[in-house]
Design an enzyme around this catalytic site. Structure first.
Site, PDB file in Angstrom:
ATOM      1  N   MET A  31      63.624  76.268   5.556  1.00 37.90           N
ATOM      2  CA  MET A  31      62.542  75.526   6.106  1.00 37.90           C
ATOM      3  C   MET A  31      62.513  73.896   6.279  1.00 37.90           C
ATOM      4  O   MET A  31      63.179  73.324   5.270  1.00 37.90           O
ATOM      5  CB  MET A  31      60.915  75.632   5.389  1.00 37.90           C
ATOM      6  CG  MET A  31      60.673  77.356   5.260  1.00 37.90           C
ATOM      7  SD  MET A  31      59.221  77.513   4.564  1.00 37.90           S
ATOM      8  CE  MET A  31      59.313  79.190   4.106  1.00 37.90           C
ATOM      9  N   HIS A  90      67.355  83.169   7.071  1.00 40.55           N
ATOM     10  CA  HIS A  90      66.420  82.901   8.460  1.00 40.55           C
ATOM     11  C   HIS A  90      66.120  81.501   8.268  1.00 40.55           C
ATOM     12  O   HIS A  90      65.445  80.856   7.343  1.00 40.55           O
ATOM     13  CB  HIS A  90      65.330  83.657   7.706  1.00 40.55           C
ATOM     14  CG  HIS A  90      63.792  83.750   8.298  1.00 40.55           C
ATOM     15  ND1 HIS A  90      62.456  84.025   7.915  1.00 40.55           N
ATOM     16  CD2 HIS A  90      63.644  83.313   9.592  1.00 40.55           C
ATOM     17  CE1 HIS A  90      61.749  83.925   8.879  1.00 40.55           C
ATOM     18  NE2 HIS A  90      62.484  83.216  10.053  1.00 40.55           N
ATOM     19  N   HIS A 143      67.668  87.589   1.289  1.00 42.93           N
ATOM     20  CA  HIS A 143      66.737  86.541   2.171  1.00 42.93           C
ATOM     21  C   HIS A 143      66.718  85.336   1.862  1.00 42.93           C
ATOM     22  O   HIS A 143      65.973  85.241   0.783  1.00 42.93           O
ATOM     23  CB  HIS A 143      65.467  87.393   2.630  1.00 42.93           C
ATOM     24  CG  HIS A 143      64.953  86.945   3.797  1.00 42.93           C
ATOM     25  ND1 HIS A 143      65.206  87.452   5.111  1.00 42.93           N
ATOM     26  CD2 HIS A 143      64.050  86.070   3.875  1.00 42.93           C
ATOM     27  CE1 HIS A 143      64.485  86.555   5.999  1.00 42.93           C
ATOM     28  NE2 HIS A 143      63.649  85.952   5.406  1.00 42.93           N
ATOM     29  N   ASP A 200      59.215  90.802   8.329  1.00 45.16           N
ATOM     30  CA  ASP A 200      59.200  89.597   7.196  1.00 45.16           C
ATOM     31  C   ASP A 200      57.833  89.140   6.918  1.00 45.16           C
ATOM     32  O   ASP A 200      57.183  88.499   8.006  1.00 45.16           O
ATOM     33  CB  ASP A 200      60.301  88.661   7.731  1.00 45.16           C
ATOM     34  CG  ASP A 200      60.266  87.615   6.787  1.00 45.16           C
ATOM     35  OD1 ASP A 200      59.847  87.543   5.528  1.00 45.16           O
ATOM     36  OD2 ASP A 200      61.174  86.499   7.041  1.00 45.16           O
ATOM     37  N   ASP A 259      65.318  81.956   2.946  1.00 49.50           N
ATOM     38  CA  ASP A 259      64.318  81.229   3.868  1.00 49.50           C
ATOM     39  C   ASP A 259      64.445  79.692   3.856  1.00 49.50           C
ATOM     40  O   ASP A 259      64.068  78.852   3.138  1.00 49.50           O
ATOM     41  CB  ASP A 259      62.741  81.707   3.537  1.00 49.50           C
ATOM     42  CG  ASP A 259      62.181  82.828   3.846  1.00 49.50           C
ATOM     43  OD1 ASP A 259      62.479  83.182   4.754  1.00 49.50           O
ATOM     44  OD2 ASP A 259      62.110  83.383   2.839  1.00 49.50           O
ATOM     45  N   SER A 291      63.331  88.366  -0.663  1.00 48.22           N
ATOM     46  CA  SER A 291      63.194  86.928  -0.157  1.00 48.22           C
ATOM     47  C   SER A 291      63.159  85.984  -1.475  1.00 48.22           C
ATOM     48  O   SER A 291      62.358  85.894  -2.350  1.00 48.22           O
ATOM     49  CB  SER A 291      61.952  86.664   0.561  1.00 48.22           C
ATOM     50  OG  SER A 291      61.817  85.044   0.750  1.00 48.22           O
ATOM     51  N   MET A 310      58.074  88.420  12.557  1.00 41.04           N
ATOM     52  CA  MET A 310      57.438  87.907  11.710  1.00 41.04           C
ATOM     53  C   MET A 310      56.014  88.705  11.496  1.00 41.04           C
ATOM     54  O   MET A 310      55.247  88.788  12.483  1.00 41.04           O
ATOM     55  CB  MET A 310      56.977  86.315  12.055  1.00 41.04           C
ATOM     56  CG  MET A 310      58.143  85.577  11.679  1.00 41.04           C
ATOM     57  SD  MET A 310      58.977  85.610  10.238  1.00 41.04           S
ATOM     58  CE  MET A 310      57.965  85.424   8.974  1.00 41.04           C
ATOM     59  N   MET A 327      64.003  78.502   9.594  1.00 35.50           N
ATOM     60  CA  MET A 327      62.768  78.254  10.374  1.00 35.50           C
ATOM     61  C   MET A 327      62.881  76.743  10.584  1.00 35.50           C
ATOM     62  O   MET A 327      62.314  75.966   9.822  1.00 35.50           O
ATOM     63  CB  MET A 327      61.480  78.594   9.257  1.00 35.50           C
ATOM     64  CG  MET A 327      61.531  80.157   9.362  1.00 35.50           C
ATOM     65  SD  MET A 327      60.361  80.797   7.904  1.00 35.50           S
ATOM     66  CE  MET A 327      61.898  80.991   6.798  1.00 35.50           C
TER      67      MET A 327
END
Ligand code: DX5
Ligand code: ZN
Length: 224
Positions: A38, A67, A34, A174, A36, A9, A140, A69
């Site tokens: 957000m 990913h 990965h 994750d 992330d 990540s 998660m 979020m």
């Protein structure tokens, strides 16, 4: 059986030197990268969006495991697909905001892999209506929002539950994955493993990724 995939990540990377960080974990043996994303709304933290994703794509040679979020993946999915996401995952907890099945079909229609993620307190059964349209489930093992949290073993039975429901795709875990926890995640049936702190914080990233892979393979072998 799906291949073991180690997906570092980038949340734990040095953002002032992203291209070097990407190269470093790719040379160290990463299978996926990965990312992330957000939005400060679905989770209380903000990271980056499609522009940074596109910049990473330019220097990456491994697939981008993105990913989301975010509260409104319907609004932004195309921007991330245009930016080069190879696997695009969003959260089932936003299902009241749009048609989950339609977005999964859209991602696949664009020739990419589609994933759905579940927070630790969301039962695997929430995914039941979508399992046939999914390439990957991202479980998660911490609450989404921050790196460096402690692994929550209580999420492990979700993998078996997904298999009971007939899911045959890839299962990723994750949050809090490292040498001490990856074995449990693999034994439970996950094949993909997201690791931020454990990879980027290691003094020798190649030996860390090798250790993670070996621990996952050993646990899987022991589980038969
Ligand atoms: C948490 C992110 C994770 C996180 C993992 O919201 O989805 O991908 O970066 O970080 P570690 O491996 O440090 O728990
Ligand atoms: Zn993540």
């Amino acid at each position: 059986m799906h291949p073991i995939r180690i997906s570092p990540s980038l949340l734990a990377a040095d953002f002032a030197h992203l291209a070097d960080e990407v190269r470093s974990v790719e040379q160290a043996g990463a299978d996926w990268l990965h990312l992330d994303v957000m939005d400060g709304h679905f989770v209380p933290n903000l990271t980056f969006g499609p522009f940074v994703t596109a910049a990473i794509k330019k220097c990456a040679t491994r697939p981008l495991d993105v990913h989301l979020m975010i509260t409104d993946p319907w609004r932004y999915a195309d921007a991330f697909l245009d930016a080069g996401a190879d696997l695009l995952t969003f959260h089932v907890e936003v299902e009241q905001n749009g048609d989950v099945g339609a977005l999964l079909r859209h991602i696949r229609g664009r020739g990419r892999l589609a994933g759905l993620s579940v927070q630790p307190d969301t039962p695997a059964d929430r995914l039941a209506p979508f399992l046939r349209e999914l390439d990957l489930v991202l479980i998660m093992s911490v609450f989404a929002g921050f790196g460096g949290q402690k692994f929550m073993p209580e999420v492990l039975p979700k993998v078996a539950r997904l298999r009971e429901l007939g899911f045959t795709g890839e299962v990723s875990m994750d949050g809090g994955i490292g040498p001490a926890t990856i074995g449990d995640a693999a034994r439970a049936g996950s094949n993909a493993f997201v690791a931020g702190t454990a990879v980027f914080g290691a003094p020798d990233r190649a030996s860390r990724i090798r250790d993670l892979r070996e621990a996952a393979l050993a646990a899987r072998g022991a589980a038969g």
